[in-house]
Write a protein that holds these residues in place. Structure first.
Motif, short mmCIF file in Angstrom:
data_model
loop_
_atom_site.label_atom_id
_atom_site.label_comp_id
_atom_site.label_asym_id
_atom_site.label_seq_id
_atom_site.Cartn_x
_atom_site.Cartn_y
_atom_site.Cartn_z
N ARG A 189 0.83 -1.21 0.00
CA ARG A 189 0.00 0.00 0.00
C ARG A 189 0.86 1.25 0.00
O ARG A 189 2.04 1.21 0.35
N ARG A 232 -4.12 0.44 -2.42
CA ARG A 232 -3.73 -0.93 -2.06
C ARG A 232 -3.44 -1.68 -3.35
O ARG A 232 -4.23 -1.64 -4.29
N ASP A 265 -2.95 -4.80 -9.68
CA ASP A 265 -4.22 -4.12 -9.60
C ASP A 265 -4.18 -3.22 -8.37
O ASP A 265 -3.83 -3.67 -7.28
N TYR A 324 -6.27 -0.59 -5.83
CA TYR A 324 -7.63 -0.33 -5.33
C TYR A 324 -7.59 0.76 -4.28
O TYR A 324 -6.58 0.95 -3.60
N ASP A 325 -8.75 1.42 -4.09
CA ASP A 325 -8.88 2.35 -2.97
C ASP A 325 -9.41 1.61 -1.75
O ASP A 325 -9.59 0.37 -1.79
N ARG A 338 -12.26 1.46 -0.61
CA ARG A 338 -13.60 0.91 -0.83
C ARG A 338 -13.58 -0.19 -1.90
O ARG A 338 -14.61 -0.56 -2.42
N ASP A 339 -12.39 -0.71 -2.19
CA ASP A 339 -12.18 -1.79 -3.18
C ASP A 339 -12.59 -1.41 -4.59
O ASP A 339 -12.93 -2.27 -5.40
N ARG A 340 -12.54 -0.12 -4.90
CA ARG A 340 -12.76 0.32 -6.27
C ARG A 340 -11.41 0.35 -6.98
O ARG A 340 -10.42 0.84 -6.42
N ARG A 341 -11.38 -0.16 -8.20
CA ARG A 341 -10.12 -0.24 -8.94
C ARG A 341 -9.67 1.16 -9.33
O ARG A 341 -10.41 1.93 -9.95
N LEU A 342 -8.44 1.50 -8.98
CA LEU A 342 -7.82 2.76 -9.35
C LEU A 342 -7.06 2.63 -10.66
O LEU A 342 -7.11 3.52 -11.51
N GLN A 387 -4.66 -0.44 -13.32
CA GLN A 387 -4.09 -1.77 -13.57
C GLN A 387 -2.78 -1.57 -14.32
O GLN A 387 -2.73 -0.82 -15.30
#
Length: 129
Positions: A30, A90, A108, A110-111, A113-117, A119
């Motif tokens: 992270r 993350r 991958d 992610y923020d 909230r597990d939204r992909r930032l 790849q």
């Protein structure tokens, strides 16, 4: 506490990259949002996100090297999907190919909230002794 994997990469350590877990099949880590890592509007700079992915990818490639070999990034491609304005990015890195001459890894990001930032796919050359 120091992490020898991060200590081997002074830029990653200085940037604030943290490794959560590391094995040949998966590396996680992270990078916390901070104002000094941002561009306009308080969004984490894409270069900071790419540095996180590159660092995790390098660790994953390193953990898949044959004895006595080293590695270096020869290609990296990033797709950005959203900005990060708080929390932490993350990363999850997995090998896609571990060959004699090249290792290809995918990270991958992610923020919280597990939204992909983003790849990131990297090709790492295997450098023999």
């Amino acid at each position: 506490m120091t992490d020898p994997l991060i200590d081997a990469m002074p830029f990653a350590r200085e940037l604030g990259v943290e490794i959560d877990a590391a094995g040949p099949g998966e590396v996680t880590g992270r990078l916390a949002w901070a104002p000094e890592r941002c561009t306009a509007g308080g969004v984490m700079h894409g270069g900071a996100l790419m540095a996180l992915a590159d660092s995790l990818g390098a660790v994953c490639a390193f953990l898949n090297l044959p004895p006595g070999a080293s590695t270096t990034t020869v290609e990296s491609k990033t797709n950005f999907f959203r900005g990060l304005r708080e929390g932490a990015a993350r990363g999850v890195t997995r090998p896609l190919h571990t060959g004699r001459r090249f290792i290809v890894v995918q990270t991958d990001l992610y923020d919280d909230r597990d939204r992909r930032l983003a790849q990131v796919t990297q090709t790492q050359a295997v450098l023999n002794g």
